[in-house]
Design an enzyme around this catalytic site. Structure first.
Site, PDB file in Angstrom:
ATOM      1  N   TYR A  63       0.861  -1.196   0.000  1.00  0.00           N
ATOM      2  CA  TYR A  63       0.000   0.000   0.000  1.00  0.00           C
ATOM      3  C   TYR A  63       0.887   1.232   0.000  1.00  0.00           C
ATOM      4  CZ  TYR A  63      -3.602   3.244   1.979  1.00  0.00           C
ATOM      5  OH  TYR A  63      -4.467   4.291   2.233  1.00  0.00           O
ATOM      6  N   LYS A  86      -1.548  -1.280  -3.996  1.00  0.00           N
ATOM      7  CA  LYS A  86      -2.566  -0.227  -3.959  1.00  0.00           C
ATOM      8  C   LYS A  86      -1.810   1.074  -4.126  1.00  0.00           C
ATOM      9  CE  LYS A  86      -5.902   1.686  -0.501  1.00  0.00           C
ATOM     10  NZ  LYS A  86      -5.987   3.002  -1.000  1.00  0.00           N
TER      11      LYS A  86
END
Ligand code: MN9
Length: 297
Positions: free
Chosen positions: A133, A161
């Site tokens: 992330y 992400k």
């Protein structure tokens, strides 16, 4: 593990305790009304970085039960405490999540090698595959292309992400790593990210307009770029009004107007106030005119 995922909102009472009914209602609203393909649990939008380990576990468990196996589930387990990351990876694997995700470690100015070591330790201990992330606007951690690429090539790391507007970097990553899952993190940039062939998107506004994002994605894949641009424009009007009033409070207040008691935000984040209630009313009215106009949602 493709498509539109809500970065699930948290639900708390005024004392900061997890609001069990609120969590349940939010999950059902995301699945039933917004028709999202999956849920990203305990991310930034879930106020994760304000929570105790116990509260994180409680939310992982409540969300998993409320979703009843109907959508894909990603558990954000990243933290500066590696032992906690691994404990939560094991916990969410036992619950039946599909994947874990971990934010880059923040606060200390770690080297790229130390950050890679963090991902290597989590990925090798985690029973579930890992999605890195990347959100430099909140963590302050900027990584170069080669460093992200090295992280994504670690065993058991399946994707990223990507919450950044650096689309030069996004294109480099997509081209170098065609087999990895890449999720776009800024809802206002969904169409631009689709042009770079992302596999899906994870975002906070999908708690209220996930069905718009799904329609945008379908229009894009059918080659109807005029429609896709129109939906992106409507998403961006909503995003800019929400950001102006206060992101998480306004999102929760919009869900309240859909009979979802999402509670309030957890201190030190401020509670819901009049400015959020007014913005929520105004945005919900706008959402209704858009949905009549699009005739799709
Ligand atoms: O999960 C979200 N980022 C944060 C990604 O909450 C920090 C986005 O969905 C943004 O909230 C959204 C508005 O800028 O794109």
């Amino acid at each position: 593990m493709r498509g539109i995922f809500s970065a699930l909102l948290g639900a708390f009472d005024s004392k900061g305790r997890v609001d069990e009914q609120g969590i349940h209602a939010l999950v059902r609203h995301n699945i039933g009304h917004c028709r999202v393909d999956g849920l990203y649990v305990n991310g930034s939008t879930g106020e994760n970085f304000l929570l105790t380990t116990e509260a994180k576990k409680q939310i992982f468990s409540l969300v998993h039960a409320a979703a009843r196996g109907e959508v894909s589930m990603i558990a954000q387990i990243g933290s500066n405490v590696l032992e906690e990351c691994i404990e939560l990876a094991e916990y969410t694997a036992r619950l039946g999540y599909d994947a874990v995700s971990a934010v880059t470690p923040f606060y200390y100015k770690l080297s790229a090698a130390e950050i890679k070591g963090y991902y290597q330790k989590i990925a090798s201990a985690s029973p579930l595959p890992l999605i890195a992330y990347y959100i430099p606007s909140l963590t302050g951690v900027e990584l170069e292309f080669t460093h992200i690429e090295e992280i994504l090539r670690l065993p058991n790391v399946i994707g990223l992400k990507f919450t950044s507007s650096n689309f030069f970097l996004l294109e480099q990553l997509r081209s170098a790593l065609p087999d990895k899952l890449i999720f776009s993190g800024y809802d206002e940039m969904l169409l631009s990210a689709l042009a770079l062939d992302v596999d899906g998107a994870i975002g906070s506004t999908y708690n209220v307009i996930g069905h718009w994002a799904k329609h945008l994605m379908q229009s894009f894949h059918m080659g109807d770029y005029t429609k896709a641009r129109k939906i992106q424009h409507h998403i961006n009007v909503v995003v800019s009004r929400i950001l102006k009033a206060g992101l998480y409070q306004t999102l929760k207040e919009i869900t309240v107007l859909y009979n979802v008691p999402a509670g309030t935000c957890k201190a030190p984040m401020g509670p819901i106030a009049e400015i959020h209630r007014e913005a929520a009313k105004d945005i919900t009215a706008y959402m209704q005119t858009v949905e009549n106009d699009l005739g799709c949602c």
